[in-house]
Design an enzyme around this catalytic site. Structure first.
Site: not given
Length: 740
Positions: A74, A453
């Site tokens: 992404d 993350d």
């Protein structure tokens, strides 16, 4: 923990990051047409190995070449699989600063008839402030590229990024390509992607806020297009087809309702002439609650529902088992053999279902899965255990090996050769969004990193994933702060988004951690950057919500047991400790262009300098190591400033006109001052530079093949190895360079 971490990825690397980055002005020229820069010393650039860490949004095996595959991400580019070396090769690291938006890959396409041809549709954001997308086309499997700029925007890091490939080579003519967009309908090219026009005859009407085309797929000589803005009912179809490349029609009899609202992906079994389609009630990867799997017999037009397990039941503990379906892949060697994935199934955890009889019966591969994550220990998720995965929307079956199945998750790419034993198939693919870097002056590790993350990592080796995995006690999703006491390097602190505490300290250089005994109430909702003074006796914690709201900083003088508000500290600023004097802290208010200082160990702050550049949160204040009051201020296109009196006065450095981030490393032989590294502009381009003479002169140390899009977050040299530099990227992990 994973839900927190990956949802933060969409925030930190998505909307918020895009909003900040779009304020960067275009530099003279463009990344693919810039004035040459004088060559500096030859550098070798590599990733500090972690292994994945980001969302794998697509994987394609080439149907005509054994062992050839491609993956897209992404925000971190595209990769080619090298079967002999068993590793991925990054393909678009040449994307430069001006073109950072093109590092996200919306779709990829291969040509079954011409194995060396590869196409990428690139563009990270479709919002109005982002640049337009582009098509990259290659005749040598991604080694070199030709670029065509589009007049439309793509959205590789927006909702729907895990749907199927929106780019397709026409099965009847290799010179014809199709491109499905989110907001501008269907485009076509008849010259292999050199020029594009709106496809005539495509009946679906695009909208400014919809998903548009979710996938393009060839089934024999026909082309199918998934449409994310319909609901399958009359007049609002969500699946279209052309058999002649000119006339498009809604596929008759297609399933309708919430469980079949958005077609996510499709795969065609050429043996049985059946098209398998996964559906969801939302594009994903988040926000889905129901879905289904259907197959279409392309010979007679008959639809059959073959959903393995219908969403909506309850788990053993009574939780609602809501989820959708995502990935789908057929076995090219075995008729009727199909693999599909669930997605957004948090209660019972996502899985792959496999059928060998065309969907009449299914087996969950999760139920017999045995995982080996020893090569990437962070996938233990804080000494818990590997998860089968989440955000599973990319699934592929090797056309030359029925037992070789791979699937992407929000953090890695898992693969198996026997349908039972799974391990990451991720070597060479690094997609971390890096937020902080420290290179300690002593100790086992030369690098500690703070990441989006997956929290904080302690890198004992740069060539292997950290053996301790994520920093635990507590586990963070995304790190927001990382600091080391300059005169007591065994003491390190970190902050971040966590479910069981938002701050921690280490007394062994970052090997092990303990949570702060207490924390301010605001820390849970707005953990921000942290600093510790030179001897580690005082902590100063600033608080910034992900939406940009700023709060008062807090101070602790007892290792995080008690905290007090510091009302005179500029809200939201990043605290900076003086590396030599424990009583000194600094803070730069980017809103007003004001430098504040504290001489009482962070209890109070007063103004020292005003009139400095303001208006952008990306400005960086850095203290030179081993010196008191030696401050450097990177101010983006306003250039670089230096103070040698603790911020009372600043002088502008004339050797560069733009500075985005700056750090220090070991001095060159015979030099009295540390080497300085920066991402900035000394001429016509933004690049990575080193200075060995206190910023009087600079040499470029990256090259046109190693640019990695937006790299303005943090840079630091190694205090023990002259010439070695560590660079944070927003999607290509930690890059480190060394002189050849």
């Amino acid at each position: 923990m994973q839900a927190l971490g990956m949802s933060r990825r969409a925030v930190l690397a998505g909307a918020a990051a895009a909003a900040a980055l779009t304020t960067v002005p275009a530099l003279p020229g463009s990344a693919h047409a810039e004035e040459p820069t004088p060559a500096g010393p030859a550098y070798r650039w590599r990733n500090a190995v972690i292994g994945g860490t980001g969302f794998i949004t697509g994987v394609l095996f080439h149907p005509s070449v054994r062992g050839l595959a491609y993956a897209r991400t992404d925000i971190g580019g595209a990769y080619r699989w090298d079967d002999r070396a068993a590793r991925w090769t990054p393909l678009i690291d040449h994307i430069g600063w001006d073109d950072w938006n093109l590092l996200g890959v919306e779709a990829l396409a291969i040509d079954p008839a011409h194995p060396d041809r590869l196409y990428l549709a690139v563009g990270t954001y479709a919002q109005s402030s982002a640049g337009n997308g582009a098509i990259l086309r290659s005749d040598d499997r991604g080694t070199t590229w030709t670029r065509t700029d589009l007049t439309v925007k793509l959205g590789a890091n927006e909702d729907g990024r895990g749907t199927g490939e929106r780019l397709l080579v026409d099965p009847r003519d290799s010179d014809t390509l199709w491109l499905g967009t989110r907001h501008d309908g269907l485009l076509t090219s008849t010259d292999r992607g050199a020029t594009w026009a709106t496809a005539t005859g495509f009946p679906a009407e695009p909208s400014a806020s919809g998903q548009g085309v979710t996938f393009l797929l060839a089934a024999g000589r026909a082309v199918y297009a998934g449409w994310g803005d319909g609901d399958g009912t009359s007049g609002t179809a969500n699946l279209y087809r052309t058999t002649d490349g000119t006339t498009w029609q809604a596929v008759p009899g297609q399933p309708a309702g919430a469980s079949a609202k958005v077609p996510i992906r499709a795969a065609h079994d050429r043996h049985t002439r059946e098209l398998y389609v996964t559906y969801a009630d939302a594009p994903g990867p988040n926000g889905q609650s129901t879905g289904s799997v259907h197959k279409l017999c392309t010979a007679d037009g008959k639809w059959t529902e073959v959903t393995p397990v219908k969403p909506g039941g309850t788990t053993a503990d009574g939780s609602a088992d809501t989820f959708a379906y995502g990935g789908v892949a057929v076995d090219a060697r075995r008729p009727g053999t199909v693999v599909v994935s669930t997605n957004n199934r948090w209660a019972a955890v996502d899985t792959l279902f496999r059928t060998t009889d065309g969907g009449r019966t299914w087996t969950s591969l999760k139920d017999t899965a045995v995982f080996d994550v020893s090569e990437t220990p962070f996938l233990d998720w804080g000494n818990d255990q590997p998860k089968f995965g989440w955000w599973i929307q990319a699934v592929a079956v090797d056309p030359y090996d029925s037992h070789h199945v791979v699937y992407g998750t929000g953090a890695t790419l898992y693969g198996t050769r026997d349908l039972t034993h799974w391990s990451p198939q991720i070597r060479g693919l690094e997609e971390s969004a890096v937020r902080q870097l420290i290179s300690p002056p002593v100790g086992e590790a030369h690098l500690i990193s703070g990441l989006g993350d997956i929290g904080v990592m302690y890198h004992e080796r740069l060539t292997a994933s950290p053996s301790r995995g994520m920093a635990t006690n507590p586990v963070f999703g995304s790190a927001t702060g990382l600091a080391q006491a300059a005169r007591r390097p065994s003491y390190v602190v970190r902050t971040g988004w966590g479910d069981h505490g938002n701050g921690a300290h280490s007394s062994d250089g970052g090997r092990t951690w303990a949570p702060f005994a207490a924390q301010p109430d605001i820390a849970h909702d707005a953990p921000g950057p942290i600093a510790t003074n030179a001897d580690g006796s005082v902590l100063l914690w600033s608080f910034v919500h992900w939406d940009g709201t700023k709060y008062a900083a807090h101070r602790s003088a007892d290792n995080g047991t008690t905290w007090s508000e510091v009302s005179s500290f500029p809200k939201g600023a990043t605290p900076v400790a003086d590396p030599a004097d424990p009583a000194l802290f600094y803070a730069y208010d980017t809103d007003t262009g004001t430098l504040y200082a504290s001489t009482d160990s962070g209890r109070t702050f007063t103004v020292r300098a005003t009139g400095l550049p303001s208006g952008d949160s990306q400005f960086k204040l850095v203290a030179a190591p081993g010196r008191s009051g030696d401050l450097w201020l990177s101010t983006k296109w306003n250039g670089l400033y230096r103070s040698t009196d603790g911020g009372v006065g600043f002088s502008k450095i004339g050797s560069c006109w733009a500075s985005y981030t700056l750090g220090f490393g070991k001095a060159a032989d015979g030099a009295a001052y540390p080497a300085i590294y920066q991402v900035g502009s000394t001429g016509s381009i933004t690049a990575v530079y080193r200075s060995d003479d206190e910023a009087k002169t600079w040499v470029r140390i990256n090259d046109d093949a190693h640019q990695w899009g937006w790299i303005g977050e943090v840079i630091t040299g190694d205090p023990r190895v002259y010439g070695r530099v560590y660079l944070a990227t927003n999607g290509r992990g930690i890059q480190y360079g060394e002189p050849v």
